[in-house]
Design an enzyme around this catalytic site. Sequence first.
Site, PDB file in Angstrom:
ATOM      1  N   ARG A   1       0.846  -1.192   0.000  1.00 59.12           N
ATOM      2  CA  ARG A   1       0.000   0.000   0.000  1.00 59.12           C
ATOM      3  C   ARG A   1       0.885   1.246   0.000  1.00 59.12           C
ATOM      4  O   ARG A   1       2.020   1.226   0.483  1.00 59.12           O
ATOM      5  CB  ARG A   1      -0.897   0.002   1.241  1.00 59.12           C
ATOM      6  CG  ARG A   1      -1.946   1.112   1.231  1.00 59.12           C
ATOM      7  CD  ARG A   1      -2.727   1.135   2.528  1.00 59.12           C
ATOM      8  NE  ARG A   1      -3.708   2.221   2.544  1.00 59.12           N
ATOM      9  CZ  ARG A   1      -4.346   2.638   3.628  1.00 59.12           C
ATOM     10  NH1 ARG A   1      -4.106   2.062   4.804  1.00 59.12           N
ATOM     11  NH2 ARG A   1      -5.204   3.625   3.555  1.00 59.12           N
ATOM     12  N   HIS A   2       0.363   2.327  -0.525  1.00 55.04           N
ATOM     13  CA  HIS A   2       1.073   3.607  -0.564  1.00 55.04           C
ATOM     14  C   HIS A   2       1.311   4.168   0.839  1.00 55.04           C
ATOM     15  O   HIS A   2       0.715   3.734   1.831  1.00 55.04           O
ATOM     16  CB  HIS A   2       0.255   4.617  -1.368  1.00 55.04           C
ATOM     17  CG  HIS A   2      -1.111   4.862  -0.783  1.00 55.04           C
ATOM     18  ND1 HIS A   2      -1.328   5.700   0.295  1.00 55.04           N
ATOM     19  CD2 HIS A   2      -2.329   4.369  -1.112  1.00 55.04           C
ATOM     20  CE1 HIS A   2      -2.598   5.723   0.601  1.00 55.04           C
ATOM     21  NE2 HIS A   2      -3.243   4.911  -0.233  1.00 55.04           N
TER      22      HIS A   2
ATOM     23  N   ARG B   1      -0.182   9.119  -4.861  1.00 54.48           N
ATOM     24  CA  ARG B   1       0.276   8.565  -3.590  1.00 54.48           C
ATOM     25  C   ARG B   1       0.903   7.188  -3.757  1.00 54.48           C
ATOM     26  O   ARG B   1       1.857   6.843  -3.050  1.00 54.48           O
ATOM     27  CB  ARG B   1      -0.873   8.528  -2.584  1.00 54.48           C
ATOM     28  CG  ARG B   1      -2.116   7.737  -3.003  1.00 54.48           C
ATOM     29  CD  ARG B   1      -3.254   8.008  -2.033  1.00 54.48           C
ATOM     30  NE  ARG B   1      -4.449   7.229  -2.262  1.00 54.48           N
ATOM     31  CZ  ARG B   1      -5.451   7.595  -3.066  1.00 54.48           C
ATOM     32  NH1 ARG B   1      -5.372   8.745  -3.735  1.00 54.48           N
ATOM     33  NH2 ARG B   1      -6.530   6.832  -3.195  1.00 54.48           N
TER      34      ARG B   1
ATOM     35  N   GLU C   1      -7.454   2.590  -6.852  1.00 61.73           N
ATOM     36  CA  GLU C   1      -8.276   2.317  -5.688  1.00 61.73           C
ATOM     37  C   GLU C   1      -9.732   2.118  -6.100  1.00 61.73           C
ATOM     38  O   GLU C   1     -10.159   2.552  -7.182  1.00 61.73           O
ATOM     39  CB  GLU C   1      -8.158   3.469  -4.685  1.00 61.73           C
ATOM     40  CG  GLU C   1      -8.989   3.336  -3.421  1.00 61.73           C
ATOM     41  CD  GLU C   1      -8.694   2.097  -2.576  1.00 61.73           C
ATOM     42  OE1 GLU C   1      -8.878   0.983  -3.103  1.00 61.73           O
ATOM     43  OE2 GLU C   1      -8.326   2.258  -1.400  1.00 61.73           O
TER      44      GLU C   1
ATOM     45  N   HIS D   1      -3.423   0.366  -3.285  1.00 59.88           N
ATOM     46  CA  HIS D   1      -4.267   1.031  -2.296  1.00 59.88           C
ATOM     47  C   HIS D   1      -4.896   0.017  -1.342  1.00 59.88           C
ATOM     48  O   HIS D   1      -4.970  -1.178  -1.638  1.00 59.88           O
ATOM     49  CB  HIS D   1      -5.346   1.829  -3.018  1.00 59.88           C
ATOM     50  CG  HIS D   1      -4.788   2.789  -4.018  1.00 59.88           C
ATOM     51  ND1 HIS D   1      -4.421   4.065  -3.696  1.00 59.88           N
ATOM     52  CD2 HIS D   1      -4.495   2.644  -5.347  1.00 59.88           C
ATOM     53  CE1 HIS D   1      -3.944   4.680  -4.774  1.00 59.88           C
ATOM     54  NE2 HIS D   1      -3.975   3.834  -5.779  1.00 59.88           N
TER      55      HIS D   1
END
Length: 211
Positions: A13-14, A63, A87, A154
């Site tokens: 995940r970011h 992101r 996402e 995400h």
Amino acid sequence: MNGHVRTRLILARHGQTDYNREARLQGQVDIPLNAVGRKQARALAAAMVEQEPDVIVSSPLARAHDTALEVGKACGIDVVVDEAFLERGFGPWEGLRGEEIRSRWPQEHALWREHRSVPGLGIEDRPDVARRVADRCHQLMAENTGMTVLVVGHGAATTLGITELLGLDTDTFRGIGGLQNCHRSVLEPLYSDPTGERMRLVSHNIAPDFI
């Protein structure tokens, strides 16, 4: 490995954004990393040098992409952008806190909390998100046999993708916790699966600075 060449998938995940910090629903709004998120991305990059990914793919949202670029810079690998890892879309709820959504859309919010389809608002259904993530992961694994593929995406989309990759019901199964910022999960093909589609979860929600 019984003669099999090991292919490994790492889903990360970011890093943190201000929306994460404020508990706002991000969805596909393009929010940048904040200072904490940039620090987390550097920590993830240092850990990934030890994991030696061969391929790095990211969501196009800043992101995730900026997190992936930190890893790519540390590993000396170019980052490939792929919209399959966007996402989950949350329509008019994006940018709002949970209490705002609940007060303005009480019935729809209740459906969402029950992991049911929310009609009329353009919110992506869970199975649709799961399939687009899992299908692309399967393609990447097939294209990079014997290699390590890192995907930076995400929270919601990645968790749903993992659920699908494990062959679980994405409408009803809730047993996989969401990834924290810059945490990662590792999956490998389940070679005993005759369909060649199912994978096994080797580890989940590994902290960014864990090597």
